[in-house]
Design a protein around this motif. Structure first.
Motif, PDB file in Angstrom:
ATOM      1  N   ARG A 229       0.805  -1.226   0.000  1.00 14.76           N
ATOM      2  CA  ARG A 229       0.000   0.000   0.000  1.00 14.76           C
ATOM      3  C   ARG A 229       0.837   1.275   0.000  1.00 14.76           C
ATOM      4  O   ARG A 229       0.271   2.368  -0.052  1.00 14.76           O
ATOM      5  CB  ARG A 229      -0.897   0.032   1.239  1.00 14.76           C
ATOM      6  CG  ARG A 229      -1.921  -1.083   1.309  1.00 14.76           C
ATOM      7  CD  ARG A 229      -2.748  -0.957   2.586  1.00 14.76           C
ATOM      8  NE  ARG A 229      -3.746  -2.017   2.697  1.00 14.76           N
ATOM      9  CZ  ARG A 229      -4.538  -2.160   3.742  1.00 14.76           C
ATOM     10  NH1 ARG A 229      -4.460  -1.309   4.750  1.00 14.76           N
ATOM     11  NH2 ARG A 229      -5.422  -3.131   3.780  1.00 14.76           N
ATOM     12  N   THR A 326      -8.609  -4.277   6.974  1.00 18.26           N
ATOM     13  CA  THR A 326      -9.127  -5.265   6.025  1.00 18.26           C
ATOM     14  C   THR A 326     -10.364  -5.943   6.590  1.00 18.26           C
ATOM     15  O   THR A 326     -11.380  -6.111   5.887  1.00 18.26           O
ATOM     16  CB  THR A 326      -8.041  -6.304   5.691  1.00 18.26           C
ATOM     17  OG1 THR A 326      -6.946  -5.640   5.048  1.00 18.26           O
ATOM     18  CG2 THR A 326      -8.582  -7.386   4.767  1.00 18.26           C
ATOM     19  N   SER A 329     -13.398  -3.385   6.780  1.00 21.87           N
ATOM     20  CA  SER A 329     -13.981  -3.062   5.472  1.00 21.87           C
ATOM     21  C   SER A 329     -14.686  -4.266   4.852  1.00 21.87           C
ATOM     22  O   SER A 329     -15.620  -4.111   4.056  1.00 21.87           O
ATOM     23  CB  SER A 329     -12.901  -2.530   4.520  1.00 21.87           C
ATOM     24  OG  SER A 329     -11.936  -3.516   4.232  1.00 21.87           O
ATOM     25  N   ALA A 367     -11.678   1.553   2.235  1.00 24.00           N
ATOM     26  CA  ALA A 367     -12.224   0.986   1.004  1.00 24.00           C
ATOM     27  C   ALA A 367     -12.541  -0.488   1.192  1.00 24.00           C
ATOM     28  O   ALA A 367     -11.895  -1.184   1.987  1.00 24.00           O
ATOM     29  CB  ALA A 367     -11.230   1.158  -0.138  1.00 24.00           C
ATOM     30  N   GLU A 369     -12.844  -4.610   0.112  1.00 32.59           N
ATOM     31  CA  GLU A 369     -11.953  -5.605  -0.510  1.00 32.59           C
ATOM     32  C   GLU A 369     -10.522  -5.532   0.027  1.00 32.59           C
ATOM     33  O   GLU A 369      -9.572  -5.930  -0.641  1.00 32.59           O
ATOM     34  CB  GLU A 369     -11.955  -5.462  -2.031  1.00 32.59           C
ATOM     35  CG  GLU A 369     -13.343  -5.582  -2.666  1.00 32.59           C
ATOM     36  CD  GLU A 369     -13.302  -5.300  -4.149  1.00 32.59           C
ATOM     37  OE1 GLU A 369     -12.757  -6.152  -4.883  1.00 32.59           O
ATOM     38  OE2 GLU A 369     -13.797  -4.227  -4.572  1.00 32.59           O
ATOM     39  N   TYR A 371      -8.574  -2.845   0.840  1.00 32.39           N
ATOM     40  CA  TYR A 371      -7.667  -1.819   0.325  1.00 32.39           C
ATOM     41  C   TYR A 371      -7.343  -0.722   1.332  1.00 32.39           C
ATOM     42  O   TYR A 371      -6.570   0.186   1.042  1.00 32.39           O
ATOM     43  CB  TYR A 371      -8.223  -1.232  -0.979  1.00 32.39           C
ATOM     44  CG  TYR A 371      -7.959  -2.171  -2.130  1.00 32.39           C
ATOM     45  CD1 TYR A 371      -6.758  -2.146  -2.805  1.00 32.39           C
ATOM     46  CD2 TYR A 371      -8.891  -3.152  -2.478  1.00 32.39           C
ATOM     47  CE1 TYR A 371      -6.488  -3.040  -3.823  1.00 32.39           C
ATOM     48  CE2 TYR A 371      -8.631  -4.054  -3.491  1.00 32.39           C
ATOM     49  CZ  TYR A 371      -7.426  -3.994  -4.166  1.00 32.39           C
ATOM     50  OH  TYR A 371      -7.152  -4.891  -5.163  1.00 32.39           O
ATOM     51  N   ILE A 374      -8.444   5.091   2.234  1.00 39.19           N
ATOM     52  CA  ILE A 374      -8.250   5.870   1.011  1.00 39.19           C
ATOM     53  C   ILE A 374      -8.468   7.355   1.246  1.00 39.19           C
ATOM     54  O   ILE A 374      -8.005   8.176   0.456  1.00 39.19           O
ATOM     55  CB  ILE A 374      -9.142   5.399  -0.154  1.00 39.19           C
ATOM     56  CG1 ILE A 374     -10.597   5.281   0.275  1.00 39.19           C
ATOM     57  CG2 ILE A 374      -8.629   4.116  -0.754  1.00 39.19           C
ATOM     58  CD1 ILE A 374     -11.556   5.120  -0.884  1.00 39.19           C
ATOM     59  N   ARG A 424      -3.816   4.966  -4.009  1.00 38.97           N
ATOM     60  CA  ARG A 424      -4.637   3.984  -3.286  1.00 38.97           C
ATOM     61  C   ARG A 424      -6.031   3.886  -3.902  1.00 38.97           C
ATOM     62  O   ARG A 424      -6.616   2.806  -3.960  1.00 38.97           O
ATOM     63  CB  ARG A 424      -4.733   4.364  -1.811  1.00 38.97           C
ATOM     64  CG  ARG A 424      -3.464   4.031  -1.048  1.00 38.97           C
ATOM     65  CD  ARG A 424      -3.728   3.933   0.425  1.00 38.97           C
ATOM     66  NE  ARG A 424      -2.495   3.711   1.171  1.00 38.97           N
ATOM     67  CZ  ARG A 424      -2.435   3.701   2.490  1.00 38.97           C
ATOM     68  NH1 ARG A 424      -3.529   3.906   3.201  1.00 38.97           N
ATOM     69  NH2 ARG A 424      -1.289   3.499   3.103  1.00 38.97           N
ATOM     70  N   TRP A 428      -7.566   0.404  -5.533  1.00 43.91           N
ATOM     71  CA  TRP A 428      -8.873  -0.146  -5.149  1.00 43.91           C
ATOM     72  C   TRP A 428      -9.814  -0.237  -6.350  1.00 43.91           C
ATOM     73  O   TRP A 428     -10.393  -1.295  -6.625  1.00 43.91           O
ATOM     74  CB  TRP A 428      -9.488   0.715  -4.045  1.00 43.91           C
ATOM     75  CG  TRP A 428     -10.960   0.502  -3.889  1.00 43.91           C
ATOM     76  CD1 TRP A 428     -11.600  -0.706  -3.768  1.00 43.91           C
ATOM     77  CD2 TRP A 428     -11.984   1.500  -3.883  1.00 43.91           C
ATOM     78  NE1 TRP A 428     -12.967  -0.498  -3.671  1.00 43.91           N
ATOM     79  CE2 TRP A 428     -13.237   0.837  -3.731  1.00 43.91           C
ATOM     80  CE3 TRP A 428     -11.973   2.890  -3.965  1.00 43.91           C
ATOM     81  CZ2 TRP A 428     -14.443   1.526  -3.688  1.00 43.91           C
ATOM     82  CZ3 TRP A 428     -13.169   3.567  -3.904  1.00 43.91           C
ATOM     83  CH2 TRP A 428     -14.393   2.889  -3.773  1.00 43.91           C
TER      84      TRP A 428
END
Length: 450
Positions: A229, A326, A329, A367, A369, A371, A374, A424, A428
């Motif tokens: 990231r 993670t 989200s 975000a 999935e 990511y 953001i 980022r 995503w």
């Protein structure tokens, strides 16, 4: 200096591959490069690219002159060419069209002695990054860069259309925005200066002049991080809004992200298809977004660890790590807004919550999935005395922040802003595994070439 013009036949007007459907049934001229060439008996199937996309050409030996057939047959990967051919609709073709080639002019033929180094076989990441200046020519990488450009344009269009004025902060700064541990120092005529971490402090001043402003430019973080990231040089868009409070900011952030995703889905569908993005996961990205407090998020993480869904327990009072973000989200089908973190893990300039000053009036947008963050933003401290105290508590050089304190001396108001890292957002929206593919030339801990 004006661009040199090339004479183009009126019978075969110049087109791009992206616009080729407008010329169905007619001859056009394309200017580009050979991406690949297949041969099947007396048929040649060259694939051309021109920066806007790729298209397959068809060259039957019986339909062209021997010179044209041999010229195409002798082309090497990435040879530059000017191609004339008739546009034909074909549902089987990736872009819906093929080109019945009529003529090919070779601008520069790549020598077999020094062939294009990135062939269609698999290559290792180190090799590809070492040849990044050539890797960006491949269809997938080109599609990512076109999506990046669309994200940038959408971000600017949204802010421009909503009354935000672009103002440009300096890249060289005398002091840190969020502490000095992740700064790149530079010598500035005998003094020490730093490459900016953020334009935020400076656009707070332009917000006091213009009301609603934003900056868009490169920022630098000297973190010795090797995660998927992080980059050391990246681009940030940062709106700042006078008289806005945290709730106003969260509303702006969710509208901003929703607009960008919708724009990419509408205008870059073909590129999303090239990179294999599951667009159904983007189609749910519409405001409003779920909002949870830091305490609610911490409880979710505690429960997840108790159920064996997280390897490490979350220690209350810390900022969230990547596994935490993670997991959080993953519980939602759109970005989740986590607000009111403990003030002691956030930056010195964040306004404390008047209902409980141990929390900061801030928000991170995570975000889906996996990511991560953001957008990060906050309501800024409006009080001169409190901001001065915070600068002292963070051991920042008071003399370097006198101008920033002036914003609280002269007509201070509640105001808020956020920053979104472009890379980022690209990672995503494109569904990329690593942020290094989101920028033409990535700068990471161990890479500054090419």
């Amino acid at each position: 200096m004006s661009e040199p013009t090339t004479a183009v036949s009126t019978e075969a007007p110049l087109s791009t591959i992206a616009q080729i459907g407008e010329h169905e049934g007619r001859s056009v001229t394309l200017r580009g490069w050979l991406y690949n060439l297949r041969e099947s008996g007396k048929l040649l199937f060259p694939i051309f690219r021109d920066g806007t996309g790729t298209i397959q050409g068809v060259v039957p030996k019986a339909a062209v002159t021997p010179e044209v057939f041999e010229t195409v047959k002798g082309l090497t990967q990435e040879s530059s060419v000017i191609v004339t051919g008739k546009v034909r609709a074909d549902k089987r073709a990736p872009g819906g069209y093929e080109l019945d080639v009529e003529n090919v002019e070779v601008v520069q033929r790549v020598s077999e002695e020094t062939p294009f180094p990135i062939s269609l076989k698999e290559h290792g990441t180190d090799f590809l990054m070492e040849h990044r200046h050539l890797w960006i020519r491949t269809p997938r990488q080109s599609a990512i860069l076109r999506i990046r450009a669309e994200i940038i344009k959408a971000a600017r269009d949204f802010l421009d259309d909503n009354g935000f004025v672009l103002t440009d902060p300096p890249i060289l700064t005398p002091a840190a925005c969020e502490g000095t541990s992740t700064l790149f120092p530079v010598e500035y005529f005998g003094d020490e200066a730093y490459l900016t971490q953020s334009g935020q402090l400076y656009i707070e001043s332009t917000a006091m002049a213009l009301g609603k402003v934003y900056s868009f430019g490169p920022t630098f973080r000297a973190e010795k991080s090797k995660t998927r990231r992080h980059l050391t040089e990246f681009w940030m868009v940062e709106p700042e809004w006078a008289y806005a409070r945290l709730d106003d900011l969260m509303g702006l952030a969710e509208q901003f992200i929703s607009f960008i995703v919708e724009r990419v889905l509408t205008r870059r569908a073909a590129d999303l298809k090239v990179i294999g993005r599951d667009t159904s996961k983007l189609e749910t990205i519409k405001a409003p977004f779920p909002r949870i407090s830091y305490d609610e998020a911490a409880q979710m993480l505690k429960d997840a660890h108790a159920r064996g869904l997280l390897e490490q327990p979350f220690e209350y009072g810390n900022d969230f790590g990547s596994p935490d973000e993670t997991y959080l989200s993953s519980q939602f089908d759109r970005p989740v807004m986590v607000h009111r973190y403990p003030a002691n893990v956030k930056a010195f300039y964040m306004e404390p919550d008047p209902e409980d000053p141990k929390y900061a009036l801030c928000v991170d947008v995570l975000a889906p999935e996996g990511y991560g963050e953001i957008i990060g933003g906050s309501q800024r401290i409006a009080s001169f005395d409190l901001l001065k105290k915070r600068i002292e508590e963070h051991n920042l050089p008071m003399e370097a922040f006198q101008w920033y304190l002036d914003l609280r001396r002269y007509g201070s108001v509640p105001h808020s802003g956020f920053g979104m890292g472009i890379e980022r957002a690209v990672a995503w929206i494109c569904g990329l595994e690593h942020v290094r593919e989101t920028i033409p030339f990535a700068r990471t801990l161990n890479r500054i070439y090419p």
